[in-house]
Design an enzyme around this catalytic site. Structure first.
Site, PDB file in Angstrom:
ATOM      1  N   GLN A   1     -44.156  31.867 -77.356  1.00  0.00           N
ATOM      2  CA  GLN A   1     -43.524  30.748 -78.061  1.00  0.00           C
ATOM      3  C   GLN A   1     -44.572  29.767 -78.576  1.00  0.00           C
ATOM      4  O   GLN A   1     -44.253  28.808 -79.253  1.00  0.00           O
ATOM      5  CB  GLN A   1     -42.585  30.012 -77.106  1.00  0.00           C
ATOM      6  CG  GLN A   1     -41.653  30.948 -76.401  1.00  0.00           C
ATOM      7  CD  GLN A   1     -40.731  30.238 -75.475  1.00  0.00           C
ATOM      8  OE1 GLN A   1     -39.605  29.918 -75.839  1.00  0.00           O
ATOM      9  NE2 GLN A   1     -41.206  29.942 -74.271  1.00  0.00           N
TER      10      GLN A   1
ATOM     11  N   GLN B   1     -37.630  23.408 -83.286  1.00  0.00           N
ATOM     12  CA  GLN B   1     -37.484  24.571 -82.400  1.00  0.00           C
ATOM     13  C   GLN B   1     -38.678  25.514 -82.546  1.00  0.00           C
ATOM     14  O   GLN B   1     -39.212  25.675 -83.645  1.00  0.00           O
ATOM     15  CB  GLN B   1     -36.198  25.335 -82.756  1.00  0.00           C
ATOM     16  CG  GLN B   1     -34.947  24.481 -82.769  1.00  0.00           C
ATOM     17  CD  GLN B   1     -34.583  23.949 -81.404  1.00  0.00           C
ATOM     18  OE1 GLN B   1     -34.657  24.672 -80.406  1.00  0.00           O
ATOM     19  NE2 GLN B   1     -34.177  22.683 -81.331  1.00  0.00           N
ATOM     20  N   HIS B   2     -39.027  26.155 -81.451  1.00  0.00           N
ATOM     21  CA  HIS B   2     -40.036  27.219 -81.489  1.00  0.00           C
ATOM     22  C   HIS B   2     -39.314  28.564 -81.487  1.00  0.00           C
ATOM     23  O   HIS B   2     -38.210  28.673 -80.946  1.00  0.00           O
ATOM     24  CB  HIS B   2     -40.943  27.144 -80.249  1.00  0.00           C
ATOM     25  CG  HIS B   2     -41.950  26.037 -80.312  1.00  0.00           C
ATOM     26  ND1 HIS B   2     -43.211  26.149 -79.773  1.00  0.00           N
ATOM     27  CD2 HIS B   2     -41.888  24.803 -80.865  1.00  0.00           C
ATOM     28  CE1 HIS B   2     -43.883  25.028 -79.985  1.00  0.00           C
ATOM     29  NE2 HIS B   2     -43.097  24.194 -80.635  1.00  0.00           N
ATOM     30  N   PRO B   3     -39.934  29.596 -82.056  1.00  0.00           N
ATOM     31  CA  PRO B   3     -39.291  30.918 -82.025  1.00  0.00           C
ATOM     32  C   PRO B   3     -39.340  31.466 -80.590  1.00  0.00           C
ATOM     33  O   PRO B   3     -40.430  31.644 -80.037  1.00  0.00           O
ATOM     34  CB  PRO B   3     -40.150  31.761 -82.987  1.00  0.00           C
ATOM     35  CG  PRO B   3     -41.465  31.062 -83.059  1.00  0.00           C
ATOM     36  CD  PRO B   3     -41.247  29.623 -82.730  1.00  0.00           C
TER      37      PRO B   3
END
Ligand SMILES: CC(C)(COP(=O)(O)OP(=O)(O)OC[C@H]1O[C@@H](n2cnc3c(N)ncnc32)[C@H](O)[C@@H]1OP(=O)(O)O)[C@@H](O)C(=O)NCCC(=O)NCCS
Length: 211
Positions: free
Chosen positions: A88, A80-82
């Site tokens: 992102q 996952q990316h923030p």
């Protein structure tokens, strides 16, 4: 020009894990008789004895049991990316690569480590399936090709679709329970060789080994 089939020389597997030279492995573990196919990318994951992957498989932060079959183009735990930062893009945590700092933002990698996937024994993951973060897949389950698995999967259950839903069971609940109790995947190599021919008939196998 006719296409002529030229088989690749088959490597015999052994207690030493086989890893195709094109694959990239970071801080991971593989048991005996394991095989990692071509162009795999594996990060901080473990593979139980006899588990194998085909080509182009990605595995991040995952524990995989014994005797699992992982088809080509499977992705387990795409990271996952923030999403709550202004951007992102990974430059905010891969700062070194982009010259924005002398150290990367380890917090993001630690956060990813909390979202591990767990896969039981004797699980078959079909071509191109994606297993999302934090999912647990029970022993004996089947993931249909092209599925996206977002929720836990019960043992000996076949799931399919996007998002994946149960479509049927491999065996009755009684047979599934017997197999879980027998736990043949924990047998020694010697015991497995002795009873190898019995693996093709579940009914007689259970009568012979039920507890
Ligand atoms: C999941 C699977 C094992 C089911 O096989 P099966 O028991 O013969 O099931 P069927 O083909 O009878 O399909 C049963 C139902 O599931 C659906 N279905 C089967 N595979 C599906 C898939 N990949 N995605 C979505 N639905 C699927 C069928 O459309 C059918 O639906 P219906 O009951 O509404 O008609 C098989 O479809 C599969 O995906 N195998 C993986 C193949 C693979 O990736 N091999 C790689 C080499 S290791």
């Amino acid at each position: 020009m006719p296409l002529i089939y030229k088989p690749k020389q088959e490597e015999k597997l052994s207690i030493t894990p086989y890893i195709d030279e094109s694959s990239q492995i970071i801080n991971s573990y593989a048991g005996k008789w394991t095989s990692i196919g071509a162009y795999n990318k594996i990060i901080e994951s473990s593979f139980g004895d006899y588990t194998y992957t085909m080509d182009d498989v990605t595995v991040n932060y995952t524990e995989i049991g014994k005797f699992c079959s992982i088809a080509s183009h499977v992705c387990i735990n795409p990271v996952q990316h923030p999403m709550n930062r202004v951007t992102q893009h990974h430059m905010t945590y891969r700062k070194v690569s982009y010259g924005f700092g002398s150290e990367d933002d380890e917090e993001i990698f630690d956060w990813r480590r909390t979202q591990r996937v767990k896969i039981g024994h004797d699980v078959w993951i079909g071509h191109g399936a994606i297993i999302m973060k934090g999912v647990e897949i029970g022993t004996g389950a089947v993931i249909a090709s092209g599925s996206i698995v977002t929720k836990n999967v019960d043992p000996y259950t076949i799931v399919a679709g996007v998002p994946a839903k149960p479509i049927k069971r491999r065996f009755s609940p009684e047979i599934s329970d017997c197999l879980l109790k027998i736990s043949w995947w924990d047998w020694s190599r010697e015991k497995l060789e002795t009873h190898f021919d019995e693996l093709n008939d579940v009914e007689t196998f259970i009568v012979a080994h039920r507890k």
